[in-house]
Design a protein around this motif. Structure first.
Motif, mmCIF file in Angstrom:
data_model
loop_
_atom_site.group_PDB
_atom_site.id
_atom_site.type_symbol
_atom_site.label_atom_id
_atom_site.label_comp_id
_atom_site.label_asym_id
_atom_site.label_seq_id
_atom_site.Cartn_x
_atom_site.Cartn_y
_atom_site.Cartn_z
ATOM 1 N N LEU A 1 4.053 -73.018 -112.684
ATOM 2 C CA LEU A 1 4.317 -72.888 -111.263
ATOM 3 C C LEU A 1 3.778 -74.089 -110.498
ATOM 4 O O LEU A 1 2.677 -74.586 -110.766
ATOM 5 C CB LEU A 1 3.650 -71.622 -110.719
ATOM 6 N N ARG A 2 4.577 -74.538 -109.515
ATOM 7 C CA ARG A 2 4.063 -75.517 -108.572
ATOM 8 C C ARG A 2 3.087 -74.802 -107.646
ATOM 9 O O ARG A 2 3.055 -73.578 -107.562
ATOM 10 C CB ARG A 2 5.212 -76.140 -107.782
ATOM 11 N N ASN A 3 2.341 -75.576 -106.895
ATOM 12 C CA ASN A 3 1.319 -74.988 -106.022
ATOM 13 C C ASN A 3 1.923 -74.052 -104.982
ATOM 14 O O ASN A 3 1.403 -72.971 -104.711
ATOM 15 C CB ASN A 3 0.516 -76.100 -105.331
ATOM 16 N N TYR A 4 3.059 -74.466 -104.391
ATOM 17 C CA TYR A 4 3.654 -73.609 -103.364
ATOM 18 C C TYR A 4 4.236 -72.335 -103.966
ATOM 19 O O TYR A 4 4.241 -71.271 -103.327
ATOM 20 C CB TYR A 4 4.708 -74.371 -102.550
ATOM 21 N N GLN A 5 4.718 -72.422 -105.230
ATOM 22 C CA GLN A 5 5.236 -71.232 -105.890
ATOM 23 C C GLN A 5 4.108 -70.250 -106.214
ATOM 24 O O GLN A 5 4.257 -69.034 -106.061
ATOM 25 C CB GLN A 5 5.995 -71.625 -107.160
ATOM 26 N N VAL B 1 5.171 -69.990 -97.506
ATOM 27 C CA VAL B 1 4.363 -71.163 -97.856
ATOM 28 C C VAL B 1 3.671 -71.676 -96.598
ATOM 29 O O VAL B 1 4.326 -72.062 -95.628
ATOM 30 C CB VAL B 1 5.235 -72.266 -98.484
ATOM 31 N N GLU B 2 2.339 -71.681 -96.609
ATOM 32 C CA GLU B 2 1.556 -72.177 -95.494
ATOM 33 C C GLU B 2 0.681 -73.352 -95.910
ATOM 34 O O GLU B 2 0.636 -74.381 -95.239
ATOM 35 C CB GLU B 2 0.664 -71.043 -94.932
ATOM 36 N N GLN B 3 -0.001 -73.211 -97.045
ATOM 37 C CA GLN B 3 -0.961 -74.226 -97.473
ATOM 38 C C GLN B 3 -0.303 -75.410 -98.171
ATOM 39 O O GLN B 3 -0.880 -76.502 -98.214
ATOM 40 C CB GLN B 3 -1.993 -73.588 -98.441
ATOM 41 N N ASN B 4 0.882 -75.222 -98.717
ATOM 42 C CA ASN B 4 1.516 -76.266 -99.537
ATOM 43 C C ASN B 4 2.898 -76.642 -99.003
ATOM 44 O O ASN B 4 3.834 -76.868 -99.774
ATOM 45 C CB ASN B 4 1.618 -75.795 -101.002
ATOM 46 N N LYS B 5 3.016 -76.713 -97.672
ATOM 47 C CA LYS B 5 4.308 -77.018 -97.070
ATOM 48 C C LYS B 5 4.812 -78.404 -97.445
ATOM 49 O O LYS B 5 6.008 -78.614 -97.662
ATOM 50 C CB LYS B 5 4.211 -76.901 -95.544
#
Length: 931
Positions: free
Chosen positions: A256-260, A450-454
């Motif tokens: 998973l990517r960070n935003y996922q 997604v808030e932290q990894n926009k």
């Protein structure tokens, strides 16, 4: 630098050259072998193997860094999955094991190609071929015949790198009853042996397909849109093939990517969650990770997951995602695909992929005691959880269990969507109310965005730039005047026959509009149940009104086509309709109505018509964007099937656009007079558009606006196509490539303003979600959600308290909905295989006519043979079929009839068998034998 790789390539070059086709590796050659590419491709026209050897020899001399990894990547992109795996692991054992089968096929080729119809074989083996090979085989069959296409198919199989192509070929031959061809391949072939070889595979997962068809609407048992047997079989074979060949993704790709991970975190914590994120960001991968985490954390608690999808194409797409993902893990996960409710209760199955209606049917029938046997329910496109959608009906059962405090465990809920902007709203407060209602319906208290990894999200997701083109309509169109005059004349005839204005409460709106269509459809429905003392007069009037209203509908369609396409296309549409009319009953009224069309002087009419300004603007847009980027891939959305067909013809006949080679994607055929696409053909069109250069533009109706993954698309054209906020977000999201554009084209000022309003409302929804996420004391708290849920339950309880009118035991007459010709009695009907409604009375054939079925189909012991028409007016009644060696069983469509109560004489018009006011007995073969 690549000495070892070059040595190994030389060692296995014999195998590689017998598989690879250089023209499928153009991308690699353009990067590393551009000076030699034309020579290699020229050699391929003479000998593919020699060209492949030339390609390999040139590769051995390459010095550029990264060429070997690029070669592997292009193999995978060209769908050489078997060869890719063999080279990556330097293990050619599976490739070598194919050699005896290929030599056998080569030895019997001359006889084998005379015994098969390749297009039929192809239906069951699509995963053994690349989309390009499928197209070439079909094209050869159309242009040169079966034998040439069989030779092409055999050539492709001899170059296949799919390890079980021979096994699937045997299965395909069995399915098509090609006994002679089977004997050539294996004189000792046992029909059940090949199936058992696949069923007994040591794969951890199970793929289970079961199929039923409902004859009156060409659908699965009140549940699922996969209506064609061949499509189900091809899906089954695809799944088995994937199981043996392994995943198309490497293990690294499922990290998973960070935003996922941010999107999945609330669900990892066991919270009921709506995952709301843009189209193309990988929500399916998020769902897969949630499933994997759920299975691991609940390993000792009998975890059982259901993934729900509604559309055919999405269902097949998600099936492949699950298969690929879990076949690349080390976990023992059994994934089951259900098309009717079966094997779900098997305790060994961990993940079940199915449609919501199947689950709902199982609950209603008592086959499933409650949803408590599951531990996780995932709703794809969860914004549909409203009203009477199956998603909402399932959640109503869930909430009843929760609010009645039965004490039974309930599954975790996870929803996936690109937008929660449901319903109508004017401001943020109303939008928040709608969102909270959706959350209440899904029992969700968390919307995960997604808030932290926009920043990372936006680097992977490309939201197309939106443009608007307002265009003019044709001025002073003589065609419109002619058609409206004819329609007015027909309306006058209809009024002289009966006061049609009194039949409908819908306003009689302007001709050539959707509102006029609604009015005339309602009038036609009411005409079917007109009753008079004089039954002959009733038959005459009803038949005349049916003809008048049907012709008005077609002329109205033609006006709509003319407005958005060419007059030529509108005339072709009418001409096709009148050909059908002439071939059917063609009574005195129909002859008179046909004469109006014949008297239009088509040639003169076409000469007077000016070019449609909308099409001129469309030419400009397409030419300009393809001039800037000749690799552009376009999705053109239109509102009707007829318009999709018209625009395809227009592009093909326009000199400056024909290079686009358009293809169309529309819904399935719903009646004999309409047109549509089978699931198999839709799948083929999508695969072709995704993976080949055969077509640069796909013209689609709403069937493509939700869930279908087309990563290469970089231009979305909305041609007189509009919807709500959710639809706008989904359609725009089809353009996933970097630098994508979304263009809205319309001659209606109000539609342009509506689309701009949708964009404004999208921002309101985003602000509403953000506000609800940040405010602890607002409506997303458990207390507020409970208020919504209790109110909804009170409404459901009230509706349940209203006595349901039982189906009576009175006898009903079924009469033709066009002419009132008697067909049969209700007690002559029987229910076959839970979906087909047959007539036992053999005198039925005295009242109808039959003619051969254009495309006879066989499935589960049922073979469609003949089409059935009313003996008096030639109205379509259904078809005949053979079942268990019983010939000529009439399978009828309820929408072709009017039901008349024999006691009260009251008449009813039903469009579905579930609406009929009487019960129908189950078919018993003993009744046939006693006749």
């Amino acid at each position: 630098m690549y000495e070892l790789e070059v040595e190994n390539l030389k060692r296995f070059s014999g195998y590689i050259a017998q598989i690879i086709r250089p023209s499928n590796m153009r991308g690699f050659m353009s990067l590393y072998l551009d000076p030699e590419m034309e020579r290699i491709l020229s050699e391929e026209r003479s000998s593919v193997t020699c060209a492949a050897k030339m390609l390999l020899e040139k590769m051995w001399t390459l010095q550029e860094q990264g060429w070997f990894r690029s070669f592997l990547d292009h193999l995978l992109a060209g769908e050489y999955t078997g060869l890719h795996k063999a080279i990556e692991e330097w293990n050619f054992e599976k490739i070598e094991q194919m050699t005896p089968h290929k030599k056998l096929l080569e030895r019997i080729e001359a006889s084998f190609t005379n015994q098969i119809k390749p297009v039929e074989i192809l239906t069951y083996m699509t995963e053994c071929f690349t989309p390009r090979e499928c197209e070439e085989i079909r094209a050869t069959d159309e242009q040169k015949g079966h034998i040439a296409a069989s030779e092409k198919l055999t050539e492709c199989l001899k170059r296949s790198d799919k390890s079980n192509w021979f096994k699937l070929l045997i299965l395909a031959l069995q399915r098509c009853n090609y006994d002679t061809a089977l004997q050539l391949l294996d004189p000792e072939t046992d029909g059940n042996k090949a199936v058992q070889e696949i069923d007994m595979s040591e794969e951890v997962r199970t793929l289970s397909f079961q199929y039923k068809e409902e004859s009156d609407v060409n659908s699965l048992v009140k549940s699922f849109d996969l209506c064609m047997h061949s499509y189900l079989i091809s899906l089954l074979f695809s799944a088995v093939l994937d199981a043996e060949l392994g995943p198309s993704k490497t293990k690294g790709q499922k990290i998973l990517r960070n935003y996922q991970r941010e999107l999945a975190e609330p669900a990892f914590d066991g919270k009921n969650t709506i995952v709301c994120a843009p189209t193309g960001c990988g929500k399916t991968l998020v769902a897969l990770a949630i499933c994997e985490d759920h299975l691991k954390t609940r390993r000792e608690k009998n975890a059982k997951i259901v993934f729900l999808a509604t559309k055919v194409e999405v269902f097949a797409q998600q099936l492949k995602e699950f298969s690929d993902y879990f076949s690349s893990t080390d976990d023992d996960v059994r994934c089951v695909v259900c098309i009717i409710f079966a094997m779900v209760l098997n305790e060994n199955n961990d993940i079940i992929v199915l449609t919501p209606q199947i689950l709902l049917n199982a609950l209603n029938k008592g086959e499933l005691p409650s949803l408590s046997i599951f531990t996780l329910l995932i709703f794809d496109e969860c914004h549909n959880t409203t009203g009477k959608h199956p998603y909402n009906m399932l959640m109503a059962s869930y909430l009843d269990s929760k609010l009645n405090e039965r004490g039974e465990p309930l599954p975790q809920i996870v929803g996936l969507t690109a937008s929660v902007g449901i319903g109508t709203f004017k401001n943020q407060q109303e939008a928040e109310n709608n969102i909270c209602q959706l959350c209440a319906n899904l029992d969700v208290t968390v919307i995960s965005t997604v808030e932290q990894n926009k920043e990372e999200l936006m680097s992977f997701v490309h939201i197309p730039e939106k443009d608007f083109y307002a265009v003019e309509k044709r001025p002073n169109d003589p065609f419109v005047s002619i058609i409206k005059d004819i329609m007015s004349t027909i309306e006058s005839h209809a009024r002289r026959t009966y006061d049609i204005e009194s039949l409908s409460n819908i306003p009689h709106n302007e001709q050539g509009t959707q509102k006029y269509e609604q009015w005339i459809v309602d009038v036609q429905k009411k005409c079917c149940v007109l009753q008079m003392d004089d039954k002959e007069e009733e038959s005459r009037v009803c038949r005349a009104l049916f003809n008048y209203t049907e012709h008005l509908r077609k002329y109205n369609d033609a006006l709509i086509i003319n407005e958005d396409a060419r007059t030529k296309d509108a005339l072709n549409y009418l001409d096709s309709f009148f050909q059908q009319v002439r071939q059917a009953g063609f009574d005195e009224t129909e002859q008179k109505l046909t004469a109006y069309f014949d008297g239009m002087f088509m040639i003169e009419c076409l000469q007077l018509v000016s070019e449609n300004p909308k099409l001129k603007r469309l030419i400009y847009i397409l030419n300009e964007l393809y001039r800037l980027n000749d690799k552009t891939r376009t999705l053109l959305f239109v509102k009707t099937r007829a318009l999709a067909e018209a625009l395809k013809n227009w592009i093909e006949e326009t000199e400056s656009l024909k290079y686009l080679k358009p293809s169309i994607l529309i819904g399935r055929k719903t009646d004999t007079k309409g047109f549509g696409m089978t699931p198999t053909s839709k799948k083929g069109v999508l695969e072709s558009f995704k993976s080949s250069d055969h077509s640069n533009i796909l013209i689609a109706t709403s069937v493509a606006d939700e869930g279908i993954d087309i990563p290469q698309c970089n231009l979305v054209l909305m041609y007189e196509y509009i919807g709500n906020v959710v639809k706008m977000v989904q359609v725009r999201g089809r353009g996933r490539a970097e630098g994508s554009k979304c263009i809205f084209v319309s001659s209606k000022t109000e539609w342009v303003e509506k689309e701009k309003l949708n964009m404004h409302q999208e921002k309101i929804v985003d602000e509403a979600v953000a506000n609800l996420q940040q405010s602890k004391d607002l409506m997303l708290t458990k207390v507020s959600i409970a208020v919504f849920q209790k109110e909804d339950k009170a409404k459901r309880d009230y509706i349940k308290s209203i006595p349901v009118r039982p189906r009576d035991e009175d006898r009903y007459r079924l009469v033709c909905s066009k002419c009132k010709q008697f067909a049969c009695f209700s007690d002559d009907l029987r229910l076959l295989e839970e979906s087909h409604h047959i007539v036992l009375d053999r005198r039925f054939f005295e009242r109808c006519q039959t003619k051969p079925h254009g495309k006879p189909i066989s499935f589960l012991g049922i073979t469609k043979k003949m089409k059935v028409f009313c003996g008096l007016c030639r109205h379509d009644w259904g078809l005949t079929a053979t079942y268990m060696n019983i010939d000529d069983l009439p399978l009828i469509k309820v929408k072709s009839f009017v039901l008349e109560n024999c006691a009260t004489k009251q008449q009813y018009k039903c469009t579905k068998w579930t609406e009929v006011p009487f019960s129908i007995k189950t078919f018993d073969i003993a009744e046939i034998e006693s006749l």
